[in-house]
Design a protein around this motif. Structure first.
Motif, PDB file in Angstrom:
ATOM      1  N   MET A 102     -48.443  21.470 -26.579  1.00 44.34           N
ATOM      2  CA  MET A 102     -47.938  21.283 -25.248  1.00 44.34           C
ATOM      3  C   MET A 102     -48.379  22.466 -24.397  1.00 44.34           C
ATOM      4  O   MET A 102     -48.218  23.620 -24.792  1.00 44.34           O
ATOM      5  N   LEU A 103     -48.922  22.179 -23.236  1.00 46.33           N
ATOM      6  CA  LEU A 103     -49.355  23.238 -22.329  1.00 46.33           C
ATOM      7  C   LEU A 103     -48.158  23.889 -21.654  1.00 46.33           C
ATOM      8  O   LEU A 103     -47.229  23.210 -21.213  1.00 46.33           O
ATOM      9  N   LEU A 104     -48.189  25.214 -21.579  1.00 41.01           N
ATOM     10  CA  LEU A 104     -47.111  25.984 -20.950  1.00 41.01           C
ATOM     11  C   LEU A 104     -47.548  26.627 -19.645  1.00 41.01           C
ATOM     12  O   LEU A 104     -46.733  26.832 -18.750  1.00 41.01           O
ATOM     13  N   ASP A 105     -48.847  26.975 -19.535  1.00 47.47           N
ATOM     14  CA  ASP A 105     -49.341  27.686 -18.356  1.00 47.47           C
ATOM     15  C   ASP A 105     -50.832  27.441 -18.230  1.00 47.47           C
ATOM     16  O   ASP A 105     -51.536  27.352 -19.235  1.00 47.47           O
ATOM     17  N   VAL A 106     -51.310  27.338 -16.983  1.00 50.79           N
ATOM     18  CA  VAL A 106     -52.735  27.187 -16.698  1.00 50.79           C
ATOM     19  C   VAL A 106     -53.094  28.144 -15.579  1.00 50.79           C
ATOM     20  O   VAL A 106     -52.428  28.169 -14.542  1.00 50.79           O
ATOM     21  N   GLU A 107     -54.132  28.945 -15.788  1.00 52.01           N
ATOM     22  CA  GLU A 107     -54.631  29.841 -14.748  1.00 52.01           C
ATOM     23  C   GLU A 107     -55.974  29.304 -14.285  1.00 52.01           C
ATOM     24  O   GLU A 107     -56.877  29.080 -15.099  1.00 52.01           O
ATOM     25  N   ALA A 108     -56.089  29.094 -12.957  1.00 47.52           N
ATOM     26  CA  ALA A 108     -57.292  28.495 -12.403  1.00 47.52           C
ATOM     27  C   ALA A 108     -57.555  29.054 -11.003  1.00 47.52           C
ATOM     28  O   ALA A 108     -56.689  28.952 -10.139  1.00 47.52           O
ATOM     29  N   PRO A 109     -58.750  29.623 -10.780  1.00 45.89           N
ATOM     30  CA  PRO A 109     -59.070  30.152  -9.462  1.00 45.89           C
ATOM     31  C   PRO A 109     -59.475  29.076  -8.454  1.00 45.89           C
ATOM     32  O   PRO A 109     -59.550  29.331  -7.264  1.00 45.89           O
ATOM     33  N   SER A 110     -59.739  27.844  -8.946  1.00 49.68           N
ATOM     34  CA  SER A 110     -60.137  26.749  -8.063  1.00 49.68           C
ATOM     35  C   SER A 110     -59.678  25.431  -8.668  1.00 49.68           C
ATOM     36  O   SER A 110     -59.164  25.398  -9.790  1.00 49.68           O
ATOM     37  N   ILE A 111     -59.904  24.346  -7.951  1.00 47.91           N
ATOM     38  CA  ILE A 111     -59.451  23.043  -8.448  1.00 47.91           C
ATOM     39  C   ILE A 111     -60.339  22.504  -9.569  1.00 47.91           C
ATOM     40  O   ILE A 111     -59.975  21.536 -10.219  1.00 47.91           O
TER      41      ILE A 111
END
Length: 78
Positions: free
Chosen positions: A1-10
């Motif tokens: 299960m994903l808890l966090d996502v870091e993304a500088p763009s879409i």
């Protein structure tokens, strides 16, 4: 299960954290070619949808000097 996502763009994922079925929390850094060659791209928005719904993902990765480097993430049938 994903808890966090870091993304500088879409379109670009830089890192994410997930919880395994046995309760471990693992932090992954996305490889420069993350998801290259997969049929369905796992965009940041799609990953956040998995977080919100609690839908599982399957991650292919390698260890690089003790760091987990994600090569791809795909939808998992429940």
């Amino acid at each position: 299960m994903l808890l966090d996502v870091e993304a500088p763009s879409i379109q670009q994922v830089t890192s994410f954290t997930l919880r395994t079925d046995d309760g471990q929390e693992l932090h992954f850094t996305a490889a420069p070619n993350f998801n290259q060659g997969v049929a369905h791209l796992m965009t940041p928005g799609h990953m956040r949808q998995h977080m919100a719904l609690g839908d599982p993902v399957e991650v292919t990765y390698r260890q690089d000097n003790g760091q987990l480097v994600a090569l791809s993430a795909i939808d998992v049938s429940q």
